[in-house]
Design a protein around this motif. Structure first.
Motif, PDB file in Angstrom:
ATOM      1  N   ASN A  51       0.812  -1.213   0.000  1.00  0.00           N
ATOM      2  CA  ASN A  51       0.000   0.000   0.000  1.00  0.00           C
ATOM      3  C   ASN A  51       0.849   1.269   0.000  1.00  0.00           C
ATOM      4  O   ASN A  51       1.807   1.397   0.766  1.00  0.00           O
ATOM      5  N   LEU A  52       0.457   2.206  -0.842  1.00  0.00           N
ATOM      6  CA  LEU A  52       1.052   3.542  -0.873  1.00  0.00           C
ATOM      7  C   LEU A  52      -0.082   4.509  -0.568  1.00  0.00           C
ATOM      8  O   LEU A  52      -0.800   4.952  -1.461  1.00  0.00           O
ATOM      9  N   GLY A  90      -6.131   4.479  -6.554  1.00  0.00           N
ATOM     10  CA  GLY A  90      -6.925   5.337  -5.688  1.00  0.00           C
ATOM     11  C   GLY A  90      -7.554   4.555  -4.551  1.00  0.00           C
ATOM     12  O   GLY A  90      -7.698   3.329  -4.612  1.00  0.00           O
ATOM     13  N   GLY A  91      -7.921   5.267  -3.509  1.00  0.00           N
ATOM     14  CA  GLY A  91      -8.557   4.641  -2.352  1.00  0.00           C
ATOM     15  C   GLY A  91      -9.943   5.204  -2.124  1.00  0.00           C
ATOM     16  O   GLY A  91     -10.180   6.401  -2.310  1.00  0.00           O
ATOM     17  N   LEU A  92     -10.864   4.333  -1.737  1.00  0.00           N
ATOM     18  CA  LEU A  92     -12.232   4.748  -1.426  1.00  0.00           C
ATOM     19  C   LEU A  92     -12.538   4.350   0.011  1.00  0.00           C
ATOM     20  O   LEU A  92     -12.535   3.153   0.346  1.00  0.00           O
ATOM     21  N   VAL A  93     -12.773   5.336   0.853  1.00  0.00           N
ATOM     22  CA  VAL A  93     -13.122   5.097   2.252  1.00  0.00           C
ATOM     23  C   VAL A  93     -14.622   5.308   2.401  1.00  0.00           C
ATOM     24  O   VAL A  93     -15.151   6.351   1.990  1.00  0.00           O
ATOM     25  N   VAL A  94     -15.318   4.330   2.959  1.00  0.00           N
ATOM     26  CA  VAL A  94     -16.774   4.397   3.028  1.00  0.00           C
ATOM     27  C   VAL A  94     -17.244   4.441   4.477  1.00  0.00           C
ATOM     28  O   VAL A  94     -16.599   3.907   5.377  1.00  0.00           O
ATOM     29  N   ALA A  95     -18.379   5.104   4.677  1.00  0.00           N
ATOM     30  CA  ALA A  95     -18.965   5.251   6.009  1.00  0.00           C
ATOM     31  C   ALA A  95     -20.365   4.664   6.019  1.00  0.00           C
ATOM     32  O   ALA A  95     -21.148   4.901   5.092  1.00  0.00           O
ATOM     33  N   PRO A  96     -20.726   3.909   7.062  1.00  0.00           N
ATOM     34  CA  PRO A  96     -22.064   3.309   7.113  1.00  0.00           C
ATOM     35  C   PRO A  96     -23.148   4.263   7.571  1.00  0.00           C
ATOM     36  O   PRO A  96     -24.329   4.051   7.289  1.00  0.00           O
ATOM     37  N   ASP A 146      -3.878   7.539  -3.667  1.00  0.00           N
ATOM     38  CA  ASP A 146      -3.523   6.223  -3.144  1.00  0.00           C
ATOM     39  C   ASP A 146      -3.146   5.279  -4.286  1.00  0.00           C
ATOM     40  O   ASP A 146      -3.736   5.323  -5.370  1.00  0.00           O
ATOM     41  N   ALA A 147      -2.154   4.437  -4.036  1.00  0.00           N
ATOM     42  CA  ALA A 147      -1.665   3.534  -5.070  1.00  0.00           C
ATOM     43  C   ALA A 147      -1.164   2.251  -4.417  1.00  0.00           C
ATOM     44  O   ALA A 147      -1.295   2.048  -3.209  1.00  0.00           O
TER      45      ALA A 147
END
Length: 420
Positions: A51-52, A90-96, A146-147
């Motif tokens: 992870n980068l 890329g990174g995807l951060v999700v919230a419930p 993010d990569a």
């Protein structure tokens, strides 16, 4: 035996951080030797996901280091993208929940002032970004910077470049002591196979074993192993486009708790398998199978991506993150042992932070200005006894069955036959 040869710098450890130190030190014109008691990427690097990330880092010195590293990884990938398997996914951060989404936005807004790019993703657009995500999530944040790289290949390539520039590599060679000059400064290492290796400076890039190398020099560095598991699925079509994780992953990263913590982290790989993590727990070097942890990871991944419920898990593996109590690595000279430098304690961010760490060390070794303020990474910043607040020992006794080189053996394939 190597006779009387002397190097400018001797680096202990051939993981991603040690390899990056060798790469940038040779680029700076220094003569370099790398000593590794196992094999290249045989420890934490070989058990990492590559992870980068900037998405999981709060504003401060670690984020500054990560942003520098991202730029350096991009430069390195431009030279040999296929070798590194560099993926700017890329990174995807999700919230419930809506409250969780508001917290995510506040976190991202703080990062933005430091140079982090982000985009809000409302709930109606989540499945545009990730078509197989679960329904009912409150939204997310997309981090295009993010990569990912293939960590073992990256370490091997950095070392290969260093060797082409004249660096020497001693594998299967354990450091058993430090050599001292007349003034008591560190002037090389004693080894079990190559005898005494003299150097103007010694860099401790031994990862989870960094505390032991520091101890050989008579100083305390409270590096602790923090175990983590990853599930690997059968090869699949490219179903997951980004690195996707739940918002509580950020809290897990910054927590110092010793007990088990886990949060869903799901991503595809170039070869097809999906990787599922991430767990954290401080259990020393205990390598015991942990089916309950694997089931928990699987359940959390399915909650994010229900389509994984019918997917086969072909193997799982574990590794040990080199953890320091304040979640910052130790980078730079140790005034308690002149001649000794540290480049360890990156916990789960060692792959991502490796280039910036290597460049910073090379600048410090040659007396040139660093691109980031390295004062927060001073190795002597911990209490005199070298212990974190909970009083746990620096390294602990390795569990029975741990390879002498600290590496991860063949990865098990039958701990979780199915994700259900």
């Amino acid at each position: 035996m190597t006779g009387k040869r002397t190097w400018d710098v001797l680096i202990v450890g051939a993981g991603a951080v040690g390899a990056a130190c060798a790469y940038y030190a040779t680029a700076a014109g220094l003569t370099v030797a790398v000593v590794e008691r196992g094999h290249v990427a045989g420890g934490t690097t070989g058990a990492g996901e590559g992870n980068l990330l900037v998405s999981d880092k709060r504003p401060g010195p670690e984020l500054d280091l990560a942003l520098l590293s991202l730029r350096l990884w991009q430069d390195l990938a431009a030279e040999l993208p296929d070798v590194l398997e560099y993926e700017p996914k890329g990174g995807l951060v999700v919230a419930p929940t809506p409250d969780g989404l508001r917290d995510l936005h506040r976190f991202a807004e703080g990062q933005q002032a430091c140079g982090v790019q982000w985009e809000p993703v409302p709930p109606e657009r989540l499945r545009e970004a990730e078509p197989h995500l679960a329904e009912g999530l409150a939204g997310g944040v997309l981090y295009p910077q993010d990569a990912q790289v293939q960590p073992a290949l990256a370490a091997a390539w950095l070392l290969r470049c260093a060797r082409r520039s004249g660096a020497d590599l001693f594998l299967g060679t354990e450091v058993t002591g430090m050599l001292r000059g007349p003034d008591g400064s560190v002037r090389g290492v004693r080894t079990d196979r190559e005898g005494d290796l003299a150097a103007g400076a010694v860099v401790n890039a031994a990862g989870t074993w960094g505390g032991r190398i520091a101890e050989l020099a008579g100083v305390a560095l409270p590096v602790l192993p923090r175990r983590g598991f990853v599930l690997v699925t059968e090869p699949l079509p490219p179903l997951v486009r980004h690195k996707v994780y739940a918002a509580d992953y950020v809290a897990d990263v910054s927590s110092g708790a010793a007990d088990l913590q886990s949060s869903a982290v799901v991503e595809s790989t170039a070869a097809g398998p999906v990787l599922v993590g991430a767990s954290r727990e401080r259990v020393g070097f205990d390598r015991s199978p942990a089916p309950a942890v694997l089931r928990r990871l699987a359940a959390q991944a399915i909650a994010l991506f229900p389509m994984l419920a019918g997917v086969q898990v072909i193997r799982s593996y574990r590794g040990f993150r080199p953890y320091l109590p304040d979640h910052l690595p130790a980078i730079g000279p140790d005034p308690r042992a002149p001649g000794l430098y540290h480049a360890c304690g990156h916990e789960g961010a060692g792959i991502g932070l490796a280039p910036a760490t290597g460049l910073t060390l090379a600048r410090l070794l040659t007396g040139r200005p660093t691109e980031v303020d390295a004062s927060a990474f001073r190795p002597e910043r911990f209490p005199a006894d070298g212990l974190p607040a909970d009083g746990l020992p620096i390294d602990g006794a390795p569990a029975d069955g741990l390879p002498a080189d600290g590496s991860t053996p063949d990865r098990p394939t039958s701990l979780a036959p199915e994700v259900r």
